[in-house]
Design an enzyme around this catalytic site. Sequence first.
Site, mmCIF file in Angstrom:
data_model
loop_
_atom_site.group_PDB
_atom_site.id
_atom_site.type_symbol
_atom_site.label_atom_id
_atom_site.label_comp_id
_atom_site.label_asym_id
_atom_site.label_seq_id
_atom_site.Cartn_x
_atom_site.Cartn_y
_atom_site.Cartn_z
ATOM 1 N N LYS A 145 0.849 -1.192 0.000
ATOM 2 C CA LYS A 145 0.000 0.000 0.000
ATOM 3 C C LYS A 145 0.883 1.239 0.000
ATOM 4 C CE LYS A 145 -4.676 0.368 1.640
ATOM 5 N NZ LYS A 145 -5.616 0.327 2.707
ATOM 6 N N SER A 170 -9.095 9.469 5.201
ATOM 7 C CA SER A 170 -7.704 9.940 5.193
ATOM 8 C C SER A 170 -7.290 10.455 3.821
ATOM 9 C CB SER A 170 -6.766 8.805 5.626
ATOM 10 O OG SER A 170 -7.076 8.374 6.920
HETATM 11 P P1 ADP Z 1 -8.121 0.412 5.952
HETATM 12 O O1 ADP Z 1 -7.052 0.622 4.927
HETATM 13 O O2 ADP Z 1 -7.972 -0.857 6.730
HETATM 14 O O3 ADP Z 1 -9.530 0.622 5.463
HETATM 15 P P2 ADP Z 1 -8.360 2.940 7.297
HETATM 16 O O4 ADP Z 1 -7.342 3.623 8.139
HETATM 17 O O5 ADP Z 1 -8.767 3.630 6.045
HETATM 18 O O6 ADP Z 1 -7.797 1.507 7.027
HETATM 19 O O7 ADP Z 1 -9.652 2.659 8.148
HETATM 20 C C1 ADP Z 1 -9.630 1.855 9.297
HETATM 21 C C2 ADP Z 1 -11.041 1.662 9.777
HETATM 22 O O8 ADP Z 1 -11.559 2.906 10.238
HETATM 23 C C3 ADP Z 1 -11.996 1.184 8.682
HETATM 24 O O9 ADP Z 1 -12.924 0.291 9.241
HETATM 25 C C4 ADP Z 1 -12.668 2.449 8.246
HETATM 26 O O10 ADP Z 1 -13.958 2.176 7.715
HETATM 27 C C5 ADP Z 1 -12.754 3.192 9.569
HETATM 28 N N1 ADP Z 1 -12.862 4.625 9.363
HETATM 29 C C6 ADP Z 1 -11.992 5.484 8.790
HETATM 30 N N2 ADP Z 1 -12.473 6.740 8.769
HETATM 31 C C7 ADP Z 1 -13.697 6.673 9.344
HETATM 32 C C8 ADP Z 1 -14.741 7.626 9.590
HETATM 33 N N3 ADP Z 1 -14.640 8.899 9.228
HETATM 34 N N4 ADP Z 1 -15.840 7.181 10.194
HETATM 35 C C9 ADP Z 1 -15.975 5.894 10.538
HETATM 36 N N5 ADP Z 1 -15.061 4.940 10.326
HETATM 37 C C10 ADP Z 1 -13.936 5.328 9.737
#
Ligand code: ADP
Length: 161
Positions: free
Chosen positions: A41, A128
């Site tokens: 990634k 993010s």
């Molecule tokens: P990944 O690459 O495993 O999806 P992320 O860092 O993007 O990792 O997200 C980790 C978790 O946090 C995921 O389950 C994602 O849906 C959740 N998440 C990220 N941002 C939010 C948000 N704004 N509200 C709710 N859940 C979130």
Amino acid sequence: MKTAMYPGTFDPITFGHIDIAVRALQIFPRVIAVVAENPAKNTLFSVDERLEMVREAFEDKPCIEVIKYSGLIVNCLREHNASVLIRGLRALSDFEYEFQMAFTNRTLLSSSETVFLTPSAEYIYLNSTMVKQIAKLNGNVTPFVPGFVKQKLIEKFKPGN
Ligand code: ADP
């Protein structure tokens, strides 16, 4: 009482991630935030930078431990004698991927369960990737990330870096 694992890339951690972790703590006495080290990634921040930011975000929450992990999340569950995964569900876009992950993880480890939590309405469209794009274009990310994360983003996108 069970320990829950909250895996993610956290590139970088946002108020949406924090919201979910705090909600998880209302259900589980201990939460381990797992910062995924996935070389495939393309992340803006290194795994150690992400780990440090997640640690800082939860430093006032002793019930949240923060670790990094480079393998399959089910192996991380096994190593910590845990079975619950926490994932955040935003708008419809998360659904298909999260369902696939939950079923795959349960196939790999039959005792594993994924608990989906929804964030506060203000974070439902926060991710993010969007935060990084805003920061890159010199926009204000104050509503989306803690101050120390904002600083790190500014440093990352400083010309010459
Ligand atoms: P990944 O690459 O495993 O999806 P992320 O860092 O993007 O990792 O997200 C980790 C978790 O946090 C995921 O389950 C994602 O849906 C959740 N998440 C990220 N941002 C939010 C948000 N704004 N509200 C709710 N859940 C979130």
